[in-house]
Design a protein around this motif. Structure first.
Motif, PDB file in Angstrom:
ATOM      1  N   ALA A  21       0.856  -1.196   0.000  1.00  0.00           N
ATOM      2  CA  ALA A  21       0.000   0.000   0.000  1.00  0.00           C
ATOM      3  C   ALA A  21       0.885   1.237   0.000  1.00  0.00           C
ATOM      4  O   ALA A  21       0.644   2.195  -0.742  1.00  0.00           O
ATOM      5  CB  ALA A  21      -0.909  -0.003   1.231  1.00  0.00           C
ATOM      6  N   TYR A  22       1.953   1.195   0.804  1.00  0.00           N
ATOM      7  CA  TYR A  22       2.878   2.324   0.878  1.00  0.00           C
ATOM      8  C   TYR A  22       3.512   2.576  -0.495  1.00  0.00           C
ATOM      9  O   TYR A  22       3.528   3.700  -0.993  1.00  0.00           O
ATOM     10  CB  TYR A  22       3.955   2.013   1.925  1.00  0.00           C
ATOM     11  N   LEU A  25       0.876   3.968  -2.995  1.00  0.00           N
ATOM     12  CA  LEU A  25       0.456   5.348  -2.694  1.00  0.00           C
ATOM     13  C   LEU A  25       1.572   6.341  -3.017  1.00  0.00           C
ATOM     14  O   LEU A  25       1.327   7.406  -3.568  1.00  0.00           O
ATOM     15  CB  LEU A  25       0.036   5.466  -1.221  1.00  0.00           C
ATOM     16  N   ALA A  29       1.402   9.186  -6.035  1.00  0.00           N
ATOM     17  CA  ALA A  29       1.546  10.597  -5.669  1.00  0.00           C
ATOM     18  C   ALA A  29       2.680  11.271  -6.442  1.00  0.00           C
ATOM     19  O   ALA A  29       2.728  12.495  -6.550  1.00  0.00           O
ATOM     20  CB  ALA A  29       1.803  10.719  -4.163  1.00  0.00           C
ATOM     21  N   LEU A  58      -6.406  -2.001  -4.367  1.00  0.00           N
ATOM     22  CA  LEU A  58      -5.948  -0.691  -4.864  1.00  0.00           C
ATOM     23  C   LEU A  58      -7.127   0.251  -5.058  1.00  0.00           C
ATOM     24  O   LEU A  58      -7.038   1.444  -4.772  1.00  0.00           O
ATOM     25  CB  LEU A  58      -5.159  -0.860  -6.168  1.00  0.00           C
ATOM     26  N   LEU A  61      -8.182   1.546  -1.790  1.00  0.00           N
ATOM     27  CA  LEU A  61      -7.273   2.610  -1.321  1.00  0.00           C
ATOM     28  C   LEU A  61      -7.549   3.940  -2.009  1.00  0.00           C
ATOM     29  O   LEU A  61      -7.031   4.977  -1.602  1.00  0.00           O
ATOM     30  CB  LEU A  61      -5.814   2.214  -1.587  1.00  0.00           C
ATOM     31  N   LEU A  63      -7.030   4.442  -5.418  1.00  0.00           N
ATOM     32  CA  LEU A  63      -6.088   4.669  -6.519  1.00  0.00           C
ATOM     33  C   LEU A  63      -6.769   4.458  -7.871  1.00  0.00           C
ATOM     34  O   LEU A  63      -7.660   3.631  -8.013  1.00  0.00           O
ATOM     35  CB  LEU A  63      -4.884   3.736  -6.380  1.00  0.00           C
ATOM     36  N   PRO A 264      -9.429   3.581   4.380  1.00  0.00           N
ATOM     37  CA  PRO A 264      -8.201   3.939   3.652  1.00  0.00           C
ATOM     38  C   PRO A 264      -7.430   5.046   4.378  1.00  0.00           C
ATOM     39  O   PRO A 264      -6.200   5.068   4.360  1.00  0.00           O
ATOM     40  CB  PRO A 264      -8.718   4.421   2.297  1.00  0.00           C
ATOM     41  N   GLN A 265      -8.165   5.948   5.063  1.00  0.00           N
ATOM     42  CA  GLN A 265      -7.487   7.019   5.807  1.00  0.00           C
ATOM     43  C   GLN A 265      -6.687   6.427   6.981  1.00  0.00           C
ATOM     44  O   GLN A 265      -5.591   6.895   7.273  1.00  0.00           O
ATOM     45  CB  GLN A 265      -8.505   8.044   6.345  1.00  0.00           C
ATOM     46  N   ARG A 268      -3.451   5.116   5.556  1.00  0.00           N
ATOM     47  CA  ARG A 268      -2.506   6.209   5.282  1.00  0.00           C
ATOM     48  C   ARG A 268      -1.856   6.697   6.571  1.00  0.00           C
ATOM     49  O   ARG A 268      -0.658   6.961   6.621  1.00  0.00           O
ATOM     50  CB  ARG A 268      -3.216   7.384   4.609  1.00  0.00           C
ATOM     51  N   LEU A 273       1.486   8.711   6.094  1.00  0.00           N
ATOM     52  CA  LEU A 273       1.263   9.503   4.866  1.00  0.00           C
ATOM     53  C   LEU A 273       0.214  10.576   5.100  1.00  0.00           C
ATOM     54  O   LEU A 273      -0.761  10.359   5.790  1.00  0.00           O
ATOM     55  CB  LEU A 273       0.808   8.587   3.707  1.00  0.00           C
TER      56      LEU A 273
END
Ligand code: GLU
Ligand code: ZN
Length: 273
Positions: A21-22, A25, A29, A58, A61, A63, A264-265, A268, A273
């Motif tokens: 996920a990291y 993301l 970005a 994904l 998340l 994306l 998803p928050q 993060r 993030l």
């Protein structure tokens, strides 16, 4: 500034975890365009169910990526073409050594301590002059780098700057890596270089564990006359014990957090993030 094209390139060999996920993301970005590539050349280890789960995770998340998604299992022809090109340049040779043969050669008293490079133990070169007609295909690093001289790439992550590798460094700390494995007919290194170019990737974003492999990729890009993107190697997400998250570590699977009600928050936030 020119358009920045990034990618996330998971292998469907297990569920996505926090580390993935990291990576995804961060990659998304960093780009104006975000592409996805399924790295499924190691077929026996890949499962269709995992690929579907990757898309689901994904999307959850938040994306968005462009279609069509590139799938490496459909691109063996492109890897073959690159391998033929390298063979014709005279910078490859076939190797029939088993893992055991290599270990035995490296533990011979005159060899000293076996060095581990980004592609495993540094190959002692046993088959280099044997002119074999089959087996794994290796890059003759000394021959390859003689034509190129020093190689370099631009890093924008924690170790930001220009990273240079001398001829001696390439030969001694990386050596004759495998370009095509006997079982799959290609390798991660060939596939990643050919596909980053085919997808027009300008920013490669991936884990710090692949930092040393980047020098290999730059050598292959130069030999194949492909552009070298900018690189951004990010920190690895570790568990509470400081252990690197592995795919089999299903306890950290994103799907598990989702099932437990995480948003998803929350993910993060957990990733800083
Ligand atoms: N497929 C690789 C992985 O899942 C990533 C390769 C790359 O980003 O170059 O670790
Ligand atoms: Zn060999």
């Amino acid at each position: 500034m020119a358009e920045r094209v990034t990618r996330f390139a998971p292998s469907p060999t297990g569920p996505l975890h926090l580390g993935h996920a990291y990576a995804a993301l961060i990659a998304a970005a960093r780009g104006d365009r975000f592409l996805l590539r399924i790295e499924d050349i190691d077929q026996p280890r890949c499962k269709p169910g995992y690929e579907a789960a990757i898309f689901e995770d994904l999307e959850w998340l938040g994306l968005h990526w462009e279609n069509p998604v590139m799938r490496q299992s459909t691109r063996l022809w492109a890897y073959d073409a690159a391998l033929v090109h390298l063979c014709n340049m005279g910078v490859t040779y076939h190797c029939t050594c088993t893992r055991g043969d290599i270990k035995a050669a490296l533990s011979a008293p005159q060899e000293g301590a076996a060095l581990i490079g980004p592609d495993g133990p540094i190959y002692p070169g046993t088959c280099r002059r044997k002119q074999r007609a089959s087996g794994a295909l290796r890059l003759d690093m000394a021959a390859a780098i003689a034509a190129l001289g020093e190689v370099q790439f631009t890093e924008t992550g924690e170790q930001a700057g220009t990273h240079q590798y001398s001829t001696a460094q390439m030969v001694e700390t990386i050596g004759d890596i495998v370009l095509a494995r006997r079982d799959i007919g290609t390798s991660y290194h060939i596939a990643v270089v050919v596909d980053d170019a085919a997808q027009g990737i300008t920013e490669v974003t991936r884990g710090q564990d692949l930092f040393d492999a980047t020098a290999i990729h730059v050598v292959l890009q130069r030999l194949l006359a492909l552009p070298t993107p900018r690189y951004h190697h990010h920190r690895l997400i570790r568990d509470d014990q400081g252990k690197r998250l592995a795919k089999r570590d299903d306890a950290r699977a994103l799907a598990k957090y989702r099932a437990e009600g995480a948003t998803p928050q929350d993910i993060r936030r957990m990733l800083g993030l």
